[in-house]
Design a protein around this motif. Structure first.
Motif, mmCIF file in Angstrom:
data_model
loop_
_atom_site.group_PDB
_atom_site.id
_atom_site.type_symbol
_atom_site.label_atom_id
_atom_site.label_comp_id
_atom_site.label_asym_id
_atom_site.label_seq_id
_atom_site.Cartn_x
_atom_site.Cartn_y
_atom_site.Cartn_z
ATOM 1 N N GLU A 66 0.834 -1.211 0.000
ATOM 2 C CA GLU A 66 0.000 0.000 0.000
ATOM 3 C C GLU A 66 0.871 1.264 0.000
ATOM 4 O O GLU A 66 0.641 2.195 -0.779
ATOM 5 C CB GLU A 66 -0.921 -0.009 1.234
ATOM 6 C CG GLU A 66 -1.790 1.229 1.271
ATOM 7 C CD GLU A 66 -2.817 1.213 2.399
ATOM 8 O OE1 GLU A 66 -3.077 0.147 2.998
ATOM 9 O OE2 GLU A 66 -3.367 2.314 2.664
ATOM 10 N N VAL A 71 -4.552 -3.220 -3.592
ATOM 11 C CA VAL A 71 -3.501 -3.566 -2.629
ATOM 12 C C VAL A 71 -3.509 -5.076 -2.395
ATOM 13 O O VAL A 71 -2.461 -5.732 -2.384
ATOM 14 C CB VAL A 71 -3.693 -2.788 -1.300
ATOM 15 C CG1 VAL A 71 -2.742 -3.300 -0.224
ATOM 16 C CG2 VAL A 71 -3.488 -1.293 -1.529
ATOM 17 N N ALA A 115 -4.388 2.956 -5.097
ATOM 18 C CA ALA A 115 -4.129 2.025 -3.987
ATOM 19 C C ALA A 115 -5.437 1.702 -3.267
ATOM 20 O O ALA A 115 -5.520 1.807 -2.050
ATOM 21 C CB ALA A 115 -3.105 2.627 -3.033
#
Ligand code: HEM
Length: 417
Positions: free
Chosen positions: A148, A163, A158
């Protein structure tokens, strides 16, 4: 001085020592050197003739000039999962220098600070979970946190979904680099998904569909030119992965750093008390002491002489990284964890080589070394300030599993009372 015939170099008794390497793991080269009383021996690995070398002198031979190329120097299964073909590691000469410039530009101190600040923000949520009484497995959590933080730092989307996908792919590449057979094939298959994702990111930045802030690392890669031309999308994608994958791999050093803090509580107390003057020695000792990459291979581009022996062009040389970091000629009491050793001592370019050696700006030394140290320092500081304990678990790791990791993945939870 007269050069000696190569037949004088000690040999292993077994004609092929691939199984010994798998069985002994990190200590294979050193233990063989000790047994044969030498710093260089001949053997065959995967049926191919090889010279194994160890120690700071050997690292200087390996990293002190452009003598060795990485082309044809590591099995394809490893190369595919790590740096990959077309990457900076596979280049030599001016092409290598041009690509290396790009890496050094996006790993300069200001950007490293930006990364560690992002990581500290990401850690806060984990610290809250530990404080709320949850037990977390540090290895999987740091993989996710580093993914992340890396995506945000690079300037890429993200979302939690992104992620999750990227964490799985990136961790698999490192976890299975040392394997063969189905697990390696699975990791390579999953890597292709990452390559497609990375290629899309590069194309979207170039087409101005995705607009990270100017100067963020993903923009630097998308805009990097060589001979006046941008990199092919596939090559830019490989290099984007060559930033984010090794950042996620730092999770192993973080797990070992947490283990070292637990086993050496005086250090945790010192850092928790606010004295951070020995944080860097601690991080350096984590990189020296704990196992990560066992060795690195190179193929000689021309004949050379070392220790009086004349080696032919195209010699396959394997440098013992772990053994060099544990060489008693460089490190007193090498199998003790002692960060103090770095307090008044700067490592030379060749005695501390967990991430390769030699000059920073040329050769193949890892351009991510400073970011690695800063990341370990940051996590050691944050962990020292987080009330935590290690519940009963299996903290052992085996030197035969490369890369190594404590079996439990390191469970941490809040202390009681
Ligand atoms: C987990 C910690 C890390 C370890 C143990 C590690 C290890 C290494 C080693 C041993 C090399 C030398 C390879 C050779 O001689 O051919 C290397 C090269 C490289 N590393 Fe790292 N690395 C780490 C972190 C990073 C990070 C954080 C980055 C980027 C952000 C990075 C990017 C690279 C690149 C691009 C190269 C190739 C350099 C070249 O060929 O010129 N590494 N790494």
């Amino acid at each position: 001085m007269a050069t000696k015939d190569l037949s004088g170099i000690p040999r292993t008794t077994l004609p092929d020592t691939s199984l010994s390497l798998l069985r002994e793991g990190y200590v294979f080269i050193s233990s063989t050197c000790d047994r044969l009383r030498t710093d260089v021996f001949r053997t065959r690995l995967l049926l191919r003739p090889a010279f194994c070398v160890r120690g700071a002198d050997a690292a200087e031979l390996f990293y002190g000039s452009d003598l060795f190329t990485r082309q044809g120097a590591m099995p394809g299964t490893v190369v595919h999962l790590l740096q990959d073909f077309g990457s900076v590691q596979m280049l030599d000469g001016q092409e290598h220098a041009d690509r290396k410039r790009m890496f050094l530009a996006l790993l300069e101190p200001g950007l490293i600070d930006a990364f560690t600040s992002t990581l500290a923000e990401v850690w806060d949520a984990r610290a809250d979970r530990i404080a709320a009484g949850e037990t977390i497995e540090l290895y999987s959590e740091t993989n996710r946190m580093l993914t992340e933080a890396a995506l945000r730092w690079l300037g890429l989307p993200a979302t939690q979904n992104q992620v999750g996908l990227r964490t799985q792919e990136l961790a698999a590449m490192v976890d299975h680099a040392g394997t063969v057979g189905p697990r390696n094939a699975w990791a390579r298959w999953i890597r292709r998904r990452s390559e497609r994702w990375a290629g899309r990111m590069i194309d979207m930045i170039r087409a101005d569909v995705l607009r990270p802030r100017p100067g963020t690392p993903a923009v630097l890669i998308a805009e990097h030119t060589e001979n006046g031309r941008p990199l092919d999308t596939e090559v830019a994608a490989v290099e984007l992965l060559n930033i984010v994958r090794p950042i996620v791999a730092v999770s192993r050093f973080i797990v070992f750093a947490a283990l070292a803090l637990w086993q050496n509580p005086q250090w945790k107390k010192e850092f928790a008390g606010g004295d951070l003057s020995r944080l860097q020695p601690f991080a350096q000792e984590v990189r020296r002491y704990y196992p990560f990459f066992p060795l690195i291979g190179g193929r000689s581009r021309r004949p050379f002489t070392w220790r009086g022996y004349r080696f032919p062009e195209d010699s396959w040389v394997l440098l013992d990284l772990y053994g060099t970091n544990h060489d008693p000629r460089s490190w007193a009491d090498p199998d003790a964890f002692r960060p103090e050793r770095f307090v008044d001592r700067e490592p030379t370019p060749y005695d501390l080589v967990p991430q390769g050696g030699g000059p920073f700006d040329s050769g193949h030394r890892c351009p991510g070394e400073r970011l690695t140290i800063a990341t370990v320092e940051t996590m050691v500081r944050l962990l020292s300030h987080t009330d935590h304990t290690l519940p009963a678990q299996d903290l052992t790791y085996t030197m035969a599993s490369m890369p190594a990791l404590p079996r439990s993945g390191l469970l941490i939870s809040r202390t009681h009372g």
